[in-house]
Design a protein around this motif. Structure first.
Motif, PDB file in Angstrom:
ATOM      1  N   LEU A 127       0.806  -1.359   0.020  1.00 13.28           N
ATOM      2  CA  LEU A 127      -0.038   0.229   0.015  1.00 13.28           C
ATOM      3  C   LEU A 127       0.832   1.189   0.017  1.00 13.28           C
ATOM      4  O   LEU A 127       1.896   1.266   0.583  1.00 13.28           O
ATOM      5  N   THR A 128       0.615   2.376  -0.739  1.00 12.25           N
ATOM      6  CA  THR A 128       1.309   3.465  -0.819  1.00 12.25           C
ATOM      7  C   THR A 128       0.515   4.762  -1.014  1.00 12.25           C
ATOM      8  O   THR A 128      -0.664   4.884  -1.827  1.00 12.25           O
ATOM      9  N   VAL A 129       0.727   5.629  -0.096  1.00 11.13           N
ATOM     10  CA  VAL A 129       0.370   6.978  -0.130  1.00 11.13           C
ATOM     11  C   VAL A 129       1.421   7.946   0.025  1.00 11.13           C
ATOM     12  O   VAL A 129       2.255   8.159   1.023  1.00 11.13           O
ATOM     13  N   GLY A 130       1.717   8.332  -1.317  1.00 13.64           N
ATOM     14  CA  GLY A 130       2.866   9.407  -1.388  1.00 13.64           C
ATOM     15  C   GLY A 130       4.100   8.521  -1.232  1.00 13.64           C
ATOM     16  O   GLY A 130       4.145   7.374  -2.134  1.00 13.64           O
ATOM     17  N   ASP A 131       5.119   8.701  -0.287  1.00 15.86           N
ATOM     18  CA  ASP A 131       6.239   8.310  -0.184  1.00 15.86           C
ATOM     19  C   ASP A 131       6.323   7.304   1.105  1.00 15.86           C
ATOM     20  O   ASP A 131       7.158   6.501   1.667  1.00 15.86           O
ATOM     21  N   ARG A 163      -5.606   1.885   3.680  1.00 17.56           N
ATOM     22  CA  ARG A 163      -6.610   1.266   2.858  1.00 17.56           C
ATOM     23  C   ARG A 163      -7.634   2.324   2.229  1.00 17.56           C
ATOM     24  O   ARG A 163      -8.321   2.070   1.256  1.00 17.56           O
ATOM     25  N   HIS A 164      -7.780   3.519   2.741  1.00 17.21           N
ATOM     26  CA  HIS A 164      -8.858   4.601   2.495  1.00 17.21           C
ATOM     27  C   HIS A 164      -8.033   5.965   2.571  1.00 17.21           C
ATOM     28  O   HIS A 164      -8.331   6.662   3.162  1.00 17.21           O
ATOM     29  N   PRO A 165      -7.163   5.961   1.608  1.00 21.88           N
ATOM     30  CA  PRO A 165      -6.144   7.230   1.560  1.00 21.88           C
ATOM     31  C   PRO A 165      -7.257   8.386   1.230  1.00 21.88           C
ATOM     32  O   PRO A 165      -8.079   8.339   0.222  1.00 21.88           O
ATOM     33  N   TYR A 218     -10.180  11.244  11.173  1.00 21.24           N
ATOM     34  CA  TYR A 218      -8.654  11.207  10.731  1.00 21.24           C
ATOM     35  C   TYR A 218      -8.555  10.973   9.241  1.00 21.24           C
ATOM     36  O   TYR A 218      -9.252  10.013   8.938  1.00 21.24           O
ATOM     37  N   ARG A 219      -7.823  11.156   8.503  1.00 23.11           N
ATOM     38  CA  ARG A 219      -7.412  10.908   7.316  1.00 23.11           C
ATOM     39  C   ARG A 219      -5.902  10.978   6.928  1.00 23.11           C
ATOM     40  O   ARG A 219      -5.264  11.817   7.397  1.00 23.11           O
ATOM     41  N   LEU A 220      -5.446  10.066   6.000  1.00 19.58           N
ATOM     42  CA  LEU A 220      -4.141  10.054   5.684  1.00 19.58           C
ATOM     43  C   LEU A 220      -3.964  10.311   4.158  1.00 19.58           C
ATOM     44  O   LEU A 220      -4.594   9.890   3.180  1.00 19.58           O
ATOM     45  N   VAL A 221      -2.931  11.432   3.822  1.00 21.89           N
ATOM     46  CA  VAL A 221      -2.773  12.060   2.693  1.00 21.89           C
ATOM     47  C   VAL A 221      -1.404  11.956   2.538  1.00 21.89           C
ATOM     48  O   VAL A 221      -0.557  11.842   3.330  1.00 21.89           O
ATOM     49  N   PRO A 222      -0.802  12.252   1.080  1.00 27.25           N
ATOM     50  CA  PRO A 222       0.589  12.347   0.885  1.00 27.25           C
ATOM     51  C   PRO A 222       1.020  13.535   1.720  1.00 27.25           C
ATOM     52  O   PRO A 222       0.501  14.414   1.764  1.00 27.25           O
ATOM     53  N   ALA A 223       2.270  13.278   1.828  1.00 20.18           N
ATOM     54  CA  ALA A 223       3.169  14.092   2.875  1.00 20.18           C
ATOM     55  C   ALA A 223       3.432  15.473   2.294  1.00 20.18           C
ATOM     56  O   ALA A 223       3.654  15.646   1.132  1.00 20.18           O
TER      57      ALA A 223
END
Length: 233
Positions: A127-131, A163-165, A218-223
């Motif tokens: 799984l990849t979100v940004g770097d 799993r839910h970027p 909360y959410r996870l996004v590219p840095a």
């Protein structure tokens, strides 16, 4: 060969447990979907036997949640229903085989051995979100190629977020999918682990990717490069 058998008919479950044990399997039992899902996420199994009609959480939902959590152990579904629609549902959710009750014990054993020989199928690996990269097979996390050391629970929380970027996930959603409904503690535990992760994947690299959306989750996004000032809690 370790098997998780999730079956609410206790007499049938015990009969299958004894029979499978005599065939050389090591069998763990669960009699409801919530317990079965928790056991499948906490222990490694060679194969999972999962009834569809279960109390607490049905087999479809258990299987869907396990696949979302990247638990790829082969799953054989059991049901009293008989129909092409049920089989299609099971296979689309990630089942590997299907038996309709009543079934032959000899056939069940043969199917389980075939699934064990086949092993867990190759699924999406990373799984990849940004770097930020998470590898469920090696259970490793890295940012920009640098390894990030996380605990098992931190890994599970991060895995669900990745799993839910970009999606805003509430404490309740995270709690249900990582700690499960059987957890009877405060949902503040989610905030604690978000803080742990933020220090490891963001603060340690001088970036910001794990965001708090006030009143929502909360959410996870590219840095992005973190602004100077007091750290986010």
């Amino acid at each position: 060969m370790r098997v998780l058998l999730v079956e609410d008919e206790r007499a049938l479950a015990e009969t299958l447990r004894r029979g499978l044990t005599n065939e050389g399997f090591v069998v763990d039992l669960a009699h409801d979907g919530v317990t079965g899902q928790w056991m499948a996420t906490e222990n490694p199994y060679d194969v999972i036997v999962l009834d569809i009609m279960l109390p607490g959480r049905n087999g479809y939902d258990v299987l869907r949640n396990l696949r979302e959590l990247l638990v790829w152990a082969p799953a054989l579904m059991l049901t009293a229903k008989d129909g092409e629609y049920d089989q299609t549902d099971a296979f689309e959710l990630g089942a590997d085989d299907y038996l309709t009750k009543p079934f032959s014990f000899i056939v069940l054993v043969a199917r389980l051995r075939a699934l064990v020989r086949r092993g867990a199928p190759q699924r999406p690996v990373t799984l990849t979100v940004g770097d930020l990269v998470l590898d469920p097979n090696t259970r490793q996390v890295s940012r920009g190629g640098r390894r990030v050391s996380v605990t098992a629970k931190e890994f599970a929380v991060l895995q669900f977020l990745m799993r839910h970027p970009g999606d805003v996930l509430s404490k309740g959603e995270i709690l249900e999918n990582v700690w499960d409904r059987a957890f009877d503690g405060s949902d503040n535990i989610v905030e604690v682990y978000i803080g742990y992760l933020r220090r490891k994947i963001d603060a340690a690299f001088g970036v910001r990717s794990l965001e708090t959306v006030r009143g929502m989750g909360y959410r996870l996004v590219p840095a992005t490069v973190a602004a100077t000032g007091a750290p986010t809690t």
